[in-house]
Design a protein around this motif. Structure first.
Motif, PDB file in Angstrom:
ATOM      1  N   PHE A 269       2.627  -0.625   6.119  1.00  0.00           N
ATOM      2  CA  PHE A 269       3.473   0.324   5.524  1.00  0.00           C
ATOM      3  C   PHE A 269       3.123   2.060   6.382  1.00  0.00           C
ATOM      4  O   PHE A 269       3.541   2.722   5.644  1.00  0.00           O
ATOM      5  CB  PHE A 269       3.372   0.618   4.169  1.00  0.00           C
ATOM      6  N   SER A 317       4.749  -6.230  -7.929  1.00  0.00           N
ATOM      7  CA  SER A 317       5.074  -4.982  -8.160  1.00  0.00           C
ATOM      8  C   SER A 317       5.017  -5.046  -6.590  1.00  0.00           C
ATOM      9  O   SER A 317       3.858  -4.481  -6.824  1.00  0.00           O
ATOM     10  CB  SER A 317       4.143  -5.017  -8.779  1.00  0.00           C
ATOM     11  N   GLY A 333      -1.129  -8.725  -3.654  1.00  0.00           N
ATOM     12  CA  GLY A 333      -1.956  -8.903  -2.990  1.00  0.00           C
ATOM     13  C   GLY A 333      -3.013  -7.496  -3.535  1.00  0.00           C
ATOM     14  O   GLY A 333      -4.593  -8.100  -4.207  1.00  0.00           O
TER      15      GLY A 333
END
Ligand code: ADP
Length: 409
Positions: A269, A317, A333
């Motif tokens: 990310f 999620s 994770g």
């Protein structure tokens, strides 16, 4: 001879009906004595009778008293029972809508039915629980067998595409092969995640606590992340507080798994900047000689909106629906890491700012092992050091480390 005195009634009657001298007659005398005896017997019987009837009356009164008390008590407990039934607020059943609390028989019948119903429900619940337990066991058994069965051929696919990639291939073949290899690898990750998750959910995962070299763990995970980080031109920083105990009792495989998961997310990310893994001593617990250490994974990536900062810890999620499309992943994770940390008496925490970056951190209390902290041989020979690095954080980390060893920078 036990001569009884003349009974007063007989004496009166003799005086009235018999002349004085007729008593000298033996026959009369015998007769009078027999009658006297009867009079006395009658007197005794009468007394006995009176006494006994008095006794009966007493007993009767006692019994009545006792019964009354008992009835009073019963009444009280029935009233309590009725109160209990009324306040129990049992849902009205079909056909039992108008129970009159004054009608004890109806009430008791109702109570009996309720108890029977409870018993049936309890039985059903117990059976359902047993079934569910069996099902969970079967499910996790199935999952572990299945994931093992899938992993074996998958490892074949990964291994042989690896080998094929090392052979002579043209551009297109190479591209296709690396896609197969990547897909097989991510499938393996997903299977491992699902297996871990179901194991933890079934309470079947136990930590294996062993002597762990924290310095080695830090280096290993940083080394593993370095390559993907560098591929994205990200700096990977390892910042281990030199004062931490080097050896602790920990499940190093699971600790590594958590750190790798956080670090891979950080790489995934983050488009530019740096990723830092830091291990810091928080405090020592004198009572049992343990130490609390804080692990943190910081990135300069996309960040997480405040409203989603709780959600992402849930299983399956992700921050939003675009995440899967852009970055892939299953959303397992963090849930797994958090559950593993739960087993270690800790939990994941997060500070993040959208567009600026995120820091995932957790604190674990470890039993440490006595022994060297860090071995710096012939350190005293170094007096001055010039640090040259394009990365500010890295310069600061090195500065702090050298400062601790009293080396001028
Ligand atoms: P996955 O990475 O497979 O999607 P995770 O449970 O590891 O699952 O992460 C859940 C979600 O949390 C991610 O999809 C992402 O939206 C968010 N997330 C996790 N780590 C970071 C991070 N370092 N920076 C930004 N978002 C993150």
């Amino acid at each position: 001879m036990n001569e009884k005195p003349l009974h007063k009634v007989l004496a009166r009657q003799l005086k009235k009906y018999l002349p004085e001298d007729s008593l000298s007659n033996t026959q009369t005398d015998l007769f009078v004595r027999a009658v006297n005896e009867s009079y006395h017997n009658f007197e005794r019987d009468k007394e006995l009778f009176e006494h006994s009837s008095f006794m009966n009356e007493q007993a009767y009164a006692d019994l009545t008293h006792k019964l009354k008390a008992e009835i009073g008590q019963r009444k009280q407990s029935i009233e309590k029972l009725i109160d209990a039934i009324v306040t129990l607020d049992v849902p009205t059943e079909e056909g039992m809508t108008d129970i009159n609390p004054d009608n004890l028989i109806e009430l008791v019948e109702f109570l009996k039915q309720q108890i029977e119903r409870r018993k049936t429900i309890e039985n059903e619940l117990r059976q359902a629980k047993e079934l569910a337990e069996q099902a969970t066991l079967a499910k996790s058994d199935f999952l572990s067998t299945m994931s093992h069965e899938i992993r074996t051929p998958l490892n074949g696919v990964i291994g042989f595409t690896d080998l094929l990639l090392k052979t002579k291939t043209d551009e297109t073949q190479r591209h296709y092969l690396s896609l197969v290899n990547q897909s097989a690898n991510s499938l393996l990750d997903i299977i491992n995640d699902i297996l871990d998750f179901s194991k933890i959910e079934a309470g079947k995962l136990e930590l294996v606590v062993e002597q762990t070299d924290l310095l080695a763990v830090g280096r290993q995970v940083a080394d593993m992340i370095k390559l993907p980080a560098h591929q994205k031109k990200l700096e990977m920083l390892l910042n281990i507080d030199p004062s931490i105990p080097r050896f602790v009792w920990a499940d190093q495989i699971r600790l590594r798994q958590i750190l790798i998961n956080l670090l891979s997310n950080a790489v995934k990310f983050t488009q530019q900047g740096e990723i830092e893994l830091s291990i810091e001593r928080i405090r020592d617990h004198l009572a049992d000689g343990s130490t609390s250490l804080r692990f943190a994974v910081r990135d300069t990536g996309i960040g997480i909106a405040e409203r989603n900062q709780e959600k992402i810890f849930e299983a399956f999620s992700q921050e939003d629906s675009s995440t899967t499309r852009r970055f892939g992943g299953t959303g397992l994770g963090l849930a797994i890491s958090n559950k593993l940390l739960g087993l270690m008496g800790s939990q994941l925490q997060l500070t993040s700012e959208l567009g600026k970056g995120s820091t995932f951190f957790f604190t674990i209390q470890f039993k440490s092992l006595p022994g060297e902290v860090n071995q710096w041989t012939r350190l005293q020979l170094i007096q001055h050091v010039l640090i040259v690095d394009d990365n500010t954080t890295n310069r600061q980390i090195l500065l702090a480390m050298l400062d601790l060893a009293s080396i001028q920078v």
